[in-house]
Design an enzyme around this catalytic site. Structure first.
Site, PDB file in Angstrom:
ATOM      1  N   HIS A  40       0.850  -1.189   0.000  1.00 33.16           N
ATOM      2  CA  HIS A  40       0.000   0.000   0.000  1.00 33.16           C
ATOM      3  C   HIS A  40       0.888   1.242   0.000  1.00 33.16           C
ATOM      4  O   HIS A  40       1.284   1.726   1.065  1.00 33.16           O
ATOM      5  CB  HIS A  40      -0.900   0.008   1.243  1.00 33.16           C
ATOM      6  N   LEU A 143      -8.235  -3.123  10.936  1.00 34.46           N
ATOM      7  CA  LEU A 143      -8.381  -1.684  11.121  1.00 34.46           C
ATOM      8  C   LEU A 143      -9.101  -1.335  12.421  1.00 34.46           C
ATOM      9  O   LEU A 143     -10.048  -2.000  12.831  1.00 34.46           O
ATOM     10  CB  LEU A 143      -9.110  -1.079   9.924  1.00 34.46           C
ATOM     11  N   ASP A 183      -9.477   6.355   7.139  1.00 28.99           N
ATOM     12  CA  ASP A 183     -10.928   6.240   6.997  1.00 28.99           C
ATOM     13  C   ASP A 183     -11.427   4.868   7.423  1.00 28.99           C
ATOM     14  O   ASP A 183     -12.494   4.748   8.044  1.00 28.99           O
ATOM     15  CB  ASP A 183     -11.323   6.511   5.541  1.00 28.99           C
ATOM     16  N   GLY A 184     -10.676   3.819   7.094  1.00 38.24           N
ATOM     17  CA  GLY A 184     -11.091   2.475   7.481  1.00 38.24           C
ATOM     18  C   GLY A 184     -11.132   2.303   8.984  1.00 38.24           C
ATOM     19  O   GLY A 184     -12.060   1.685   9.534  1.00 38.24           O
ATOM     20  N   ILE A 215     -10.364   7.816   0.474  1.00 34.49           N
ATOM     21  CA  ILE A 215     -10.232   6.705  -0.477  1.00 34.49           C
ATOM     22  C   ILE A 215     -10.157   5.394   0.289  1.00 34.49           C
ATOM     23  O   ILE A 215      -9.413   5.278   1.274  1.00 34.49           O
ATOM     24  CB  ILE A 215      -8.967   6.855  -1.356  1.00 34.49           C
ATOM     25  N   HIS A 289      -4.121   3.005  -3.186  1.00 30.03           N
ATOM     26  CA  HIS A 289      -4.303   2.467  -1.832  1.00 30.03           C
ATOM     27  C   HIS A 289      -3.673   1.086  -1.676  1.00 30.03           C
ATOM     28  O   HIS A 289      -2.919   0.861  -0.732  1.00 30.03           O
ATOM     29  CB  HIS A 289      -5.792   2.380  -1.496  1.00 30.03           C
ATOM     30  N   SER A 412     -21.282 -10.233  37.800  1.00 22.30           N
ATOM     31  CA  SER A 412     -21.512 -11.594  37.322  1.00 22.30           C
ATOM     32  C   SER A 412     -20.216 -12.367  37.120  1.00 22.30           C
ATOM     33  O   SER A 412     -20.161 -13.571  37.370  1.00 22.30           O
ATOM     34  CB  SER A 412     -22.290 -11.560  36.002  1.00 22.30           C
ATOM     35  N   GLU A 441     -16.936  -4.939  24.556  1.00 21.36           N
ATOM     36  CA  GLU A 441     -16.022  -6.094  24.595  1.00 21.36           C
ATOM     37  C   GLU A 441     -14.881  -5.984  23.593  1.00 21.36           C
ATOM     38  O   GLU A 441     -13.747  -6.346  23.888  1.00 21.36           O
ATOM     39  CB  GLU A 441     -16.792  -7.398  24.343  1.00 21.36           C
ATOM     40  N   PHE A 466     -19.274 -14.049  24.754  1.00 21.68           N
ATOM     41  CA  PHE A 466     -18.998 -12.755  24.139  1.00 21.68           C
ATOM     42  C   PHE A 466     -17.564 -12.634  23.636  1.00 21.68           C
ATOM     43  O   PHE A 466     -17.159 -11.550  23.189  1.00 21.68           O
ATOM     44  CB  PHE A 466     -19.348 -11.623  25.106  1.00 21.68           C
ATOM     45  N   HIS A 502     -26.663 -17.169  24.944  1.00 23.98           N
ATOM     46  CA  HIS A 502     -25.686 -16.946  26.006  1.00 23.98           C
ATOM     47  C   HIS A 502     -24.910 -18.214  26.372  1.00 23.98           C
ATOM     48  O   HIS A 502     -24.084 -18.175  27.285  1.00 23.98           O
ATOM     49  CB  HIS A 502     -26.369 -16.393  27.257  1.00 23.98           C
TER      50      HIS A 502
END
Length: 698
Positions: A40, A143, A183-184, A215, A289, A412, A441, A466, A502
């Site tokens: 890149h 990213l 931007d990403g 871009i 890019h 918890s 998370e 999670f 869960h």
């Protein structure tokens, strides 16, 4: 070789030497990507002025000691622009360091590494990797991860300053953290989570630089992204500065001075740039890019820069020397001053100075384990989340830099530090050791990676299911080889009425499939103690502590083997001494006690079973073959594994003809006993499977 024509590069008052250095960064990046025919180039070409200005004038960093604890951190969240970082590391003369903090004689990034960008064995891989290249503060590529890492670094910096800075020594820890993204990074949700947390905590030592080049791979950002990022960050409570021209060094300097003058919030610097700057045909295009410019376009771009068109990997006369006189001299002066101050500090505060040294080397203080509890046999027992809370608090009293928190689930997960003076970490009150990450998370996992990279010992907690949300950060923990502690509760069908959403069914298999990750699922309170002993002594591996919501019997260790066997990953828990086992019963966590009950039932029927507790496959695989064979005798083919999770992987231990009692679907919403009966987790089912295995082997 000298280069004199730099007139066409920046339309402001940059000196010829500044232009020469900036264009060296650009052309090294272009040449490396072109040689690899992969990479890149556009962002390094656009952001070279900013990188040069930051490193030469603002970053407190000593290239001769890149592990200096109070150095400023530079994080390249836009990891695809790796050649920008590699070029700066090389030109700055950053030294290589070893795994044990020893400084080596050679450079971290050699010119040959740049010439072999993205090739096997080069210290310049496609995306920055902290364990491969000294000077790379954290592994980036996915990213937004680097942005979130930087929040953890800044958070840790505030905590370190709160604990270790004393009257007259306010400069032991006062580093800043800079992170460059694009931007990403801004589009990925993790950056929103992390920015929200940083704004809430008022982390004034944090500066994000947003390369707004508009871009992405598919084309211009208006395809999918039209928000006002500056307004978003203002709403988060950040200070926002704006550089309207990435080539304007004076404007860049002003933005950094704004950050350094801001003491009550983090700062975002929005920089408008032109990706692939100077390329006649590819500037401001998606082609700049993610692909090499092409030989002819490289030549044309060098012509724009006033650069010899056919010269490759050229570092003109004076460039190395300019960096040496800039960041080299300035950084060494700052680090020498800090080292002298640390010597004075050590004389005044020897205990705190000793803590700093232990932390930096990932060592533990003498007596760190002196208060560990021992749990008596108890048929009712404890949930392993509850026993873990007791162990965690006992250790944290003696390891002051063990800090962490949960994603809004401390009541918890039972991870709150409850002893004095373990208060909460809050804006303006940074001495607390209980972190409140909120329901974030993904950002939590990345932030504790950043904390670990500053050498505090962090933990993050949530429900095991999670880990779906925190997978990106968890995987990067393993890639970097950093000893992050993940405390994951509600580990199975034992969640009961909360139902399939869960109940983590496939999650153990995913964790075990991740290289470099240590997963521990202890069977009772005393295995929890041993698991924490293992985890605290890890220096280069992250660990998952997978714990139950429901109570588990505390096994009678006078009847069964000591829990210390956990340290070897698997051990013989129960068998008739001297008898050859007819069948092996293998289990982890809450299912071990089920196998004990089956063992006793089989014994009444004259069948000799062996119960093997297997809390950590990874630790077991590290044992020599003789030990592994002693636990799982190859001659005993009758084998049954029991785990309230997907059976994937158990064939490694039970064989293709063995039986795995586990989950082959998602769970259900019902009380735990009903779920166990419905899905076959009963003594009767284990006994029947054991008999079938024995019969099948005859």
């Amino acid at each position: 070789m000298s280069v004199t024509d730099t007139s066409a590069s920046i339309h402001n008052a940059a000196t010829p030497m500044e232009m020469l250095c900036i264009n060296t960064i650009r052309t090294l990046s272009m040449d490396a990507v072109q040689a690899a025919n992969s990479g890149h180039p556009g962002t390094p070409m656009a952001m070279a002025p900013l990188a040069y200005c930051l490193w030469q004038e603002f970053l407190r960093y000593d290239p001769s000691d890149p592990l200096w604890p109070n150095r400023d951190r530079f994080v390249l969240s836009a990891g695809h622009a790796s050649m920008l970082l590699y070029s700066v590391l090389h030109l700055s003369g950053v030294k290589e360091a070893g795994k044990n903090l020893e400084l080596l004689s050679g450079p971290a990034v050699r010119l040959d590494d740049i010439k072999n960008f993205r090739q096997l064995g080069s210290r310049c891989p496609g995306h920055p990797e902290s364990h491969l290249t000294t000077g790379v503060e954290t592994t980036t590529g996915p990213l937004g991860q680097g942005y979130a890492n930087s929040v953890g670094m800044a958070l840790a910096g505030k905590w370190l300053a709160s604990r270790y800075n004393q009257a007259g020594f306010e400069d032991i820890y006062n580093f800043n953290v800079y992170a460059l993204g694009g931007d990403g990074c801004m589009m990925e949700g993790i950056s929103s989570e992390a920015a929200s947390l940083a704004g809430h905590l008022k982390l004034s030592n944090l500066c994000w630089i947003y390369d707004s080049n508009r871009i992405t791979i598919e084309g211009g950002t208006p395809l999918a992204f039209s928000e006002d990022a500056a307004a978003r960050f203002a709403a988060y409570g950040w200070n926002v500065a704006h550089v309207t021209d990435a080539n304007d060094l004076d404007m860049i300097r002003g933005a950094f001075r704004t950050f350094l003058g801001t003491s009550d919030r983090p700062t975002l610097i929005v920089v408008n740039s032109h990706i692939g700057w100077g390329s006649p045909h590819k500037q401001d295009t998606k082609e700049a890019h993610g692909e090499a410019l092409g030989e002819e376009e490289v030549k044309l771009t060098k012509r724009v820069y006033g650069w010899p068109e056919d010269a490759k990997f050229l570092i003109p006369d004076g460039v190395y020397d300019n960096f040496k006189k800039g960041i080299g001299t300035r950084g060494k002066t700052e680090r020498d001053h800090w080292t002298a101050r640390l010597g004075e500090y050590r004389a005044a505060y020897p205990e705190l100075a000793s803590e700093i040294s232990l932390m930096q080397h990932r060592q533990l203080p003498v007596g760190w384990d002196r208060d560990l509890p021992a749990f008596p046999a108890d048929a009712k027992g404890l949930a392993t989340r509850d026993s873990s809370a007791k162990v965690e608090n006992a250790i944290a009293k003696n390891v002051p830099w063990l800090i962490g928190g949960s994603a809004d689930l401390a009541p918890s997960t039972k991870t709150l530090l409850t002893f004095e003076p373990a208060t909460g970490f809050q804006p303006g009150s940074y001495s607390g050791r209980n972190l409140h990450f909120g329901i974030r998370e993904h950002a939590m996992a990345a932030a504790i990676n950043g904390m670990s990279l500053t050498k505090v010992r962090p933990f993050g907690a949530t429900f095991f299911v999670f880990t779906d949300y925190m997978r990106g950060g968890l995987r990067l923990s393993a890639i970097m080889g950093i000893p992050v502690i993940y405390i994951l509760t509600h580990d199975s069908l034992g969640v009961g009425e909360d139902g399939p959403t869960h109940q983590p069914i496939e999650h153990l298999a995913i964790a075990r499939a991740t290289p470099g990750l240590i997963t521990l699922r202890p069977a009772d309170a005393n295995e929890v103690v041993e698991a924490w002993k293992v985890v605290m002594q890890l220096q280069h591996e992250p660990a998952l502590l997978v714990l139950t919501r429901q109570g588990l019997p505390t096994l009678d260790r006078a009847r069964f083997s000591p829990a210390a066997g956990l340290a070897r990953g698997a051990y013989v828990l129960a068998e008739k001494v001297g008898a050859r086992p007819d069948v092996l019963l293998l289990a982890t966590g809450s299912e071990v006690s089920l196998c004990i009950d089956a063992f006793e039932q089989l014994a009444k029927e004259g069948i000799q079973a062996r119960v093997v507790s297997m809390p950590s496959w990874e630790l077991f695989e590290k044992q020599d073959q003789a030990y592994r064979d002693s636990v799982l005798p190859p001659a005993v083919k009758a084998r049954v594994s029991v785990e309230m999770a997907a059976t994937f992987g158990w064939e490694r231990y039970v064989g293709m003809s063995g039986c795995s009692i586990g989950m082959h679907s998602f769970g259900g919403s019902a009380p735990i006993k009903a779920l166990q009966k419905h899905f076959g987790f009963s003594v009767e089912n284990v006994v029947a499977a054991a008999k079938e295995q024995i019969q099948g082997g005859k």
